[in-house]
Write a protein that holds these residues in place. Structure first.
Motif, short mmCIF file in Angstrom:
data_model
loop_
_atom_site.label_atom_id
_atom_site.label_comp_id
_atom_site.label_asym_id
_atom_site.label_seq_id
_atom_site.Cartn_x
_atom_site.Cartn_y
_atom_site.Cartn_z
N GLU A 54 16.55 42.49 -11.14
CA GLU A 54 16.55 41.97 -12.52
C GLU A 54 15.15 42.13 -13.26
OE1 GLU A 54 18.88 39.85 -13.94
OE2 GLU A 54 19.97 40.61 -12.10
N THR A 55 14.35 42.58 -12.68
CA THR A 55 13.07 43.29 -13.63
C THR A 55 13.36 44.56 -13.94
OG1 THR A 55 11.90 44.22 -11.55
CG2 THR A 55 11.42 41.81 -12.44
N ARG A 81 16.11 45.63 -14.70
CA ARG A 81 16.90 45.24 -15.97
C ARG A 81 16.38 44.87 -17.24
NH1 ARG A 81 21.86 42.62 -12.67
NH2 ARG A 81 23.31 44.46 -12.46
N ASN A 104 14.23 41.74 -16.96
CA ASN A 104 13.68 40.28 -17.21
C ASN A 104 12.45 40.08 -16.94
OD1 ASN A 104 13.54 37.61 -16.25
ND2 ASN A 104 15.69 37.58 -15.74
N GLN A 105 11.46 39.90 -18.03
CA GLN A 105 10.09 39.73 -18.17
C GLN A 105 9.82 38.31 -17.39
OE1 GLN A 105 8.56 42.27 -19.27
NE2 GLN A 105 6.62 41.40 -18.71
N LYS A 106 10.76 37.32 -17.50
CA LYS A 106 10.22 35.98 -16.81
C LYS A 106 10.10 36.31 -15.31
CE LYS A 106 11.53 31.29 -16.37
NZ LYS A 106 12.77 30.24 -16.63
#
Length: 132
Positions: free
Chosen positions: A14-15, A17, A19-21
């Protein structure tokens, strides 16, 4: 990479991709090396250097192996990071590597390889990274 829990490997994907959260969560919950690996894969020289300086040369080598560095691939092989070496080949869409991961029930690495390959194929800038 094989020693990380599945949820952390999914978070890595996800990161990559963007995704900063989740990236921030990794940093704040004991996985700064996974956050750094994500940044290195995305082209950050600073993250690569952080991995080298903070005791994660295997992750720096993995990043370089994903970039098809023969030196990094040899280092992974010589230091018994066989799964990481195979994973780097899967990131380059090598069918024998993907088949090996599938045969060894490591589908999560196939998923990560697809995410990394998709990210890299969709880059429009030319990035230059230090060689391992």
């Amino acid at each position: 990479m094989i020693d990380y829990p599945a949820n952390i490997l999914l978070a890595l994907g996800e990161t990559i991709r963007g995704n900063q959260k989740i990236y921030t969560w990794l940093l704040q919950n004991g996985y700064p090396e996974i956050a750094a690996l994500s940044s290195a894969i995305r082209g950050s020289d600073d993250a690569f250097q952080w991995l080298m300086k903070n005791g994660f040369p295997h992750l720096a080598a993995l990043d370089s192996a994903i970039d098809n560095s023969p030196k990094a691939k040899k280092w992974l092989l010589d230091n018994d990071y066989t799964v990481d070496l195979i994973f780097s080949d899967a990131c380059q869409n090598k069918s024998e590597a993907i088949a090996w991961l599938r045969e060894n029930d490591l589908e999560i690495f196939i998923r990560l390889a697809n995410i990394i390959r998709e990210f890299r194929e969709n880059q429009t800038f030319d990035y230059h990274k230090l060689h391992f």
